[in-house]
Design an enzyme around this catalytic site. Structure first.
Site, mmCIF file in Angstrom:
data_model
loop_
_atom_site.group_PDB
_atom_site.id
_atom_site.type_symbol
_atom_site.label_atom_id
_atom_site.label_comp_id
_atom_site.label_asym_id
_atom_site.label_seq_id
_atom_site.Cartn_x
_atom_site.Cartn_y
_atom_site.Cartn_z
ATOM 1 C CG HIS A 114 -27.710 8.879 -15.965
ATOM 2 N ND1 HIS A 114 -28.784 8.783 -15.098
ATOM 3 C CD2 HIS A 114 -27.052 10.004 -15.615
ATOM 4 C CE1 HIS A 114 -28.756 9.802 -14.266
ATOM 5 N NE2 HIS A 114 -27.728 10.568 -14.555
ATOM 6 C CE LYS A 145 -28.511 15.581 -7.177
ATOM 7 N NZ LYS A 145 -28.196 14.853 -8.405
ATOM 8 N NE ARG A 196 -28.708 17.496 -17.049
ATOM 9 C CZ ARG A 196 -29.216 17.269 -15.846
ATOM 10 N NH1 ARG A 196 -30.297 16.544 -15.715
ATOM 11 N NH2 ARG A 196 -28.661 17.784 -14.773
ATOM 12 C CB SER A 249 -32.309 11.304 -11.300
ATOM 13 O OG SER A 249 -31.396 10.635 -12.123
HETATM 14 O O1 PNS Z 1 -25.390 12.681 -10.370
HETATM 15 P P1 PNS Z 1 -24.869 13.794 -9.504
HETATM 16 O O2 PNS Z 1 -25.660 13.891 -8.209
HETATM 17 O O3 PNS Z 1 -24.763 15.088 -10.234
HETATM 18 O O4 PNS Z 1 -23.378 13.350 -9.095
HETATM 19 C C1 PNS Z 1 -22.652 14.123 -8.150
HETATM 20 C C2 PNS Z 1 -21.491 13.293 -7.592
HETATM 21 C C3 PNS Z 1 -21.983 12.004 -6.960
HETATM 22 C C4 PNS Z 1 -20.524 12.979 -8.710
HETATM 23 C C5 PNS Z 1 -20.779 14.196 -6.533
HETATM 24 O O5 PNS Z 1 -21.667 14.509 -5.497
HETATM 25 C C6 PNS Z 1 -19.534 13.537 -5.948
HETATM 26 O O6 PNS Z 1 -18.482 13.636 -6.511
HETATM 27 N N1 PNS Z 1 -19.704 12.827 -4.798
HETATM 28 C C7 PNS Z 1 -18.622 12.115 -4.163
HETATM 29 C C8 PNS Z 1 -17.954 12.970 -3.069
HETATM 30 C C9 PNS Z 1 -16.924 13.877 -3.688
HETATM 31 O O7 PNS Z 1 -15.929 13.446 -4.244
HETATM 32 N N2 PNS Z 1 -17.160 15.204 -3.566
HETATM 33 C C10 PNS Z 1 -16.300 16.229 -4.097
HETATM 34 C C11 PNS Z 1 -16.765 16.658 -5.458
HETATM 35 S S1 PNS Z 1 -15.717 17.929 -6.093
#
Ligand code: PNS
Length: 172
Positions: free
Chosen positions: A24, A48, A97, A135
């Site tokens: 990151h 998660k 990735r 992570s």
């Molecule tokens: O690091 P990650 O877990 O891959 O990040 C995922 C994240 C936090 C970007 C995704 O879960 C997210 O966007 N969460 C906020 C809620 C949201 O907007 N959901 C719709 C995604 S299309």
């Protein structure tokens, strides 16, 4: 074809960051060469469960970028597009990735774009050294006393060791 430029060159870099890894950090450092400002957004991922609280994750990231101009840290527990609209930001930065990331990232980018047409997701390929890290994998290895030094910033390493109460990382 629309010639509209983005209003400003701020991008958000959203993620769970539970915890932030060197992969990151690499994306943020490269991203700041492209954008004037990057808001590292600790966001809630309903899929998660987390090890660190949102506050802890923000604090770790703030420590890492304390001396870096143009990097800001914030937290958000709702839809990303709502955060972007509220803050008048049009660009989302994500790291990619291996091919395995592609489907998930593709789905998210298109879903976000469906919610708000003027939002674009920009991808940077992950640094070669961090291709295999995540992570989740780092937490799993740390939990069982494996070696994670060098995969995360030092402050994160210390907090991981504290969390698992096992200062038995073979390199630690
Ligand atoms: O690091 P990650 O877990 O891959 O990040 C995922 C994240 C936090 C970007 C995704 O879960 C997210 O966007 N969460 C906020 C809620 C949201 O907007 N959901 C719709 C995604 S299309």
């Amino acid at each position: 074809m629309s010639q509209d430029k983005f209003k400003n060159k701020t991008a958000i870099y959203p993620g769970s960051f539970d915890p932030i890894t060197n992969g990151h950090v690499d994306i943020i450092k490269r991203g700041i060469r492209i954008f004037d400002e990057i808001v590292v957004l600790v966001a809630y991922n309903p899929q998660k469960s987390s090890l660190f609280t949102m506050e802890e994750r923000c604090e770790l990231i703030r420590e890492i970028f304390a001396d870096t101009k143009g990097v800001r840290v914030d937290a958000h527990a709702g839809l990303l597009v709502d955060y972007l609209k509220k803050n008048d930001i049009n660009v989302m930065l994500r790291g990619m990735r291996a091919v395995s990331d592609f489907e998930y990232e593709f789905q998210m980018a298109l879903m976000n774009r469906r919610q708000a047409r003027d939002i674009e997701t920009v991808f940077l390929m992950s640094g070669f050294r961090w291709f295999y890290t995540s992570s989740n994998l780092i937490k799993e290895v740390a939990r069982f006393g494996g070696t994670v030094r060098g995969l995360v910033p030092e402050n994160v390493y210390t907090r991981l060791m504290e969390k698992f109460g096992n200062l038995n990382d073979k390199t630690g």
